[in-house]
Motif scaffolding. Structure first.
Motif, PDB file in Angstrom:
ATOM      1  N   LEU A  14      25.969  80.009  42.114  1.00 30.33           N
ATOM      2  CA  LEU A  14      25.490  78.660  41.822  1.00 30.33           C
ATOM      3  C   LEU A  14      23.988  78.691  41.542  1.00 30.33           C
ATOM      4  N   ASP A  15      23.560  77.965  40.534  1.00 29.89           N
ATOM      5  CA  ASP A  15      22.135  77.900  40.186  1.00 29.89           C
ATOM      6  C   ASP A  15      21.311  77.541  41.425  1.00 29.89           C
ATOM      7  N   ILE A  16      20.260  78.292  41.674  1.00 29.73           N
ATOM      8  CA  ILE A  16      19.502  78.118  42.921  1.00 29.73           C
ATOM      9  C   ILE A  16      18.862  76.739  43.020  1.00 29.73           C
ATOM     10  N   ASN A  17      18.451  76.149  41.905  1.00 25.60           N
ATOM     11  CA  ASN A  17      17.856  74.809  41.945  1.00 25.60           C
ATOM     12  C   ASN A  17      18.877  73.752  42.380  1.00 25.60           C
ATOM     13  N   ILE A  18      20.116  73.917  41.924  1.00 28.35           N
ATOM     14  CA  ILE A  18      21.187  73.003  42.343  1.00 28.35           C
ATOM     15  C   ILE A  18      21.468  73.200  43.826  1.00 28.35           C
ATOM     16  N   LEU A  19      21.515  74.469  44.248  1.00 28.14           N
ATOM     17  CA  LEU A  19      21.798  74.780  45.645  1.00 28.14           C
ATOM     18  C   LEU A  19      20.712  74.213  46.565  1.00 28.14           C
ATOM     19  N   VAL A  20      19.463  74.360  46.190  1.00 29.02           N
ATOM     20  CA  VAL A  20      18.360  73.833  47.004  1.00 29.02           C
ATOM     21  C   VAL A  20      18.459  72.314  47.117  1.00 29.02           C
ATOM     22  N   THR A  21      18.795  71.653  46.029  1.00 25.73           N
ATOM     23  CA  THR A  21      18.975  70.197  46.056  1.00 25.73           C
ATOM     24  C   THR A  21      20.072  69.805  47.046  1.00 25.73           C
ATOM     25  N   ILE A  22      21.140  70.572  47.068  1.00 24.33           N
ATOM     26  CA  ILE A  22      22.228  70.313  48.020  1.00 24.33           C
ATOM     27  C   ILE A  22      21.747  70.556  49.447  1.00 24.33           C
ATOM     28  N   LEU A  23      20.992  71.624  49.655  1.00 20.90           N
ATOM     29  CA  LEU A  23      20.540  71.989  51.002  1.00 20.90           C
ATOM     30  C   LEU A  23      19.583  70.964  51.605  1.00 20.90           C
ATOM     31  N   LEU A  24      18.954  70.168  50.759  1.00 24.55           N
ATOM     32  CA  LEU A  24      18.053  69.123  51.258  1.00 24.55           C
ATOM     33  C   LEU A  24      18.783  68.095  52.126  1.00 24.55           C
ATOM     34  N   SER A  25      20.094  68.001  51.973  1.00 23.50           N
ATOM     35  CA  SER A  25      20.874  67.021  52.739  1.00 23.50           C
ATOM     36  C   SER A  25      21.336  67.560  54.096  1.00 23.50           C
ATOM     37  N   PHE A  26      21.087  68.838  54.363  1.00 26.69           N
ATOM     38  CA  PHE A  26      21.522  69.435  55.624  1.00 26.69           C
ATOM     39  C   PHE A  26      20.444  69.278  56.690  1.00 26.69           C
ATOM     40  N   ASP A  27      20.870  69.264  57.964  1.00 27.36           N
ATOM     41  CA  ASP A  27      19.875  69.165  59.033  1.00 27.36           C
ATOM     42  C   ASP A  27      19.284  70.533  59.348  1.00 27.36           C
ATOM     43  N   LEU A  28      18.268  70.532  60.182  1.00 24.13           N
ATOM     44  CA  LEU A  28      17.514  71.749  60.474  1.00 24.13           C
ATOM     45  C   LEU A  28      18.404  72.857  61.025  1.00 24.13           C
ATOM     46  N   PHE A  29      19.298  72.523  61.945  1.00 23.01           N
ATOM     47  CA  PHE A  29      20.102  73.548  62.603  1.00 23.01           C
ATOM     48  C   PHE A  29      21.109  74.182  61.643  1.00 23.01           C
ATOM     49  N   GLN A  30      21.674  73.396  60.751  1.00 24.91           N
ATOM     50  CA  GLN A  30      22.551  73.958  59.726  1.00 24.91           C
ATOM     51  C   GLN A  30      21.762  74.857  58.784  1.00 24.91           C
ATOM     52  N   LEU A  31      20.547  74.427  58.472  1.00 26.49           N
ATOM     53  CA  LEU A  31      19.715  75.160  57.526  1.00 26.49           C
ATOM     54  C   LEU A  31      19.283  76.520  58.054  1.00 26.49           C
ATOM     55  N   ILE A  32      19.081  76.632  59.374  1.00 27.90           N
ATOM     56  CA  ILE A  32      18.564  77.899  59.892  1.00 27.90           C
ATOM     57  C   ILE A  32      19.629  78.774  60.549  1.00 27.90           C
ATOM     58  N   TYR A  33      20.711  78.170  61.047  1.00 27.76           N
ATOM     59  CA  TYR A  33      21.702  78.952  61.777  1.00 27.76           C
ATOM     60  C   TYR A  33      22.977  79.260  60.993  1.00 27.76           C
ATOM     61  N   ALA A  34      23.359  78.417  60.042  1.00 26.47           N
ATOM     62  CA  ALA A  34      24.639  78.609  59.349  1.00 26.47           C
ATOM     63  C   ALA A  34      24.477  79.063  57.909  1.00 26.47           C
ATOM     64  N   ILE A  35      23.736  78.312  57.138  1.00 28.60           N
ATOM     65  CA  ILE A  35      23.669  78.551  55.691  1.00 28.60           C
ATOM     66  C   ILE A  35      23.098  79.933  55.330  1.00 28.60           C
ATOM     67  N   PRO A  36      22.032  80.414  55.995  1.00 25.41           N
ATOM     68  CA  PRO A  36      21.507  81.737  55.615  1.00 25.41           C
ATOM     69  C   PRO A  36      22.488  82.878  55.830  1.00 25.41           C
ATOM     70  N   LEU A  37      23.525  82.653  56.641  1.00 25.79           N
ATOM     71  CA  LEU A  37      24.481  83.715  56.946  1.00 25.79           C
ATOM     72  C   LEU A  37      25.606  83.814  55.924  1.00 25.79           C
ATOM     73  N   VAL A  38      25.686  82.846  55.005  1.00 24.98           N
ATOM     74  CA  VAL A  38      26.780  82.842  54.024  1.00 24.98           C
ATOM     75  C   VAL A  38      26.677  84.049  53.103  1.00 24.98           C
ATOM     76  N   CYS A  39      25.526  84.225  52.494  1.00 24.36           N
ATOM     77  CA  CYS A  39      25.316  85.363  51.597  1.00 24.36           C
ATOM     78  C   CYS A  39      23.820  85.497  51.311  1.00 24.36           C
ATOM     79  N   ARG A  40      23.464  86.568  50.632  1.00 28.03           N
ATOM     80  CA  ARG A  40      22.057  86.826  50.331  1.00 28.03           C
ATOM     81  C   ARG A  40      21.457  85.724  49.455  1.00 28.03           C
ATOM     82  N   ALA A  41      22.213  85.251  48.486  1.00 25.49           N
ATOM     83  CA  ALA A  41      21.719  84.215  47.576  1.00 25.49           C
ATOM     84  C   ALA A  41      21.428  82.916  48.327  1.00 25.49           C
TER      85      ALA A  41
END
Length: 201
Positions: A14-41
């Motif tokens: 997925l285009d990183i700009n689109i992904l970042v826009t989506i990630l803006l809706s997540f809370d801090l704990f999801q952003l640091i504990y869950a999402i980075p573990l999905v994959c390198r991208a």
């Protein structure tokens, strides 16, 4: 592939700009504990500066017991270790892009945690400190010395604010707002009291 079949698209493509826009809706704990573990991208997307203009820790507060004598507050070491770990993860993902750092009034932050934050947030413009005064003045002054772009500081009441204010005057040329939580007690004349509590340029 049969006619009419669409190619399989992977989430990591997925285009990183689109992904970042989506990630803006997540809370801090999801952003640091869950999402980075999905994959390198996705971990790379979690480091985007757009996600780290502000680190708002106002959702966190320490479990503490008030004591009648020094240190007046007891905070268990396990909660301190968790806070240190969380701060480390956030500041590593932010890659020095945090401009606003907000602590909960009842979050116990120690000297080492503030020093680490200062070193990893050199572009900081606004800082809201916890309400209790447990950080040494020399630690605060060292942090302020790093924050050359600091514009606004909300800090707890301290007995003699002169040293901190002098360091702000030396290091922070863009500084415009100082808020003190509680009375300012110092050797300065009484007519300076109002000035320090509502200092704005």
């Amino acid at each position: 592939m049969e006619k009419g079949d669409s190619p399989v698209r992977r989430w990591e493509d997925l285009d990183i700009n689109i992904l970042v826009t989506i990630l803006l809706s997540f809370d801090l704990f999801q952003l640091i504990y869950a999402i980075p573990l999905v994959c390198r991208a996705w971990r790379l997307a979690c480091c985007d500066p757009l996600l780290w203009k502000m680190l708002d820790l106002s959702v966190l507060q320490s479990n503490f017991i008030r004591l009648p004598m020094k240190p007046y507050v007891y905070v268990d070491s396990a909660s301190q270790e968790k806070l240190t770990g969380l701060i480390n993860i956030c500041l590593n993902l932010s890659r020095g892009n945090i401009q606003t750092l907000i602590f909960h009034p009842n979050l116990y932050v120690n000297d080492n945690q503030l020093t680490f934050a200062a070193e990893r947030c050199p572009q900081l413009k606004r800082l809201v400190m916890p309400s209790w005064n447990k950080i040494k003045k020399r630690t605060m002054c060292r942090a302020i010395h790093i924050w050359k772009d600091l514009e606004s500081l909300t800090m707890p009441s301290i007995n003699n604010p002169a040293r901190v204010i002098e360091e702000i005057g030396r290091s922070c040329q863009k500084f415009s707002e100082l808020k003190v939580m509680g009375p300012v007690i110092s050797c300065l004349h009484l007519h300076w009291l109002y000035f320090f509590q509502t200092w704005k340029f």
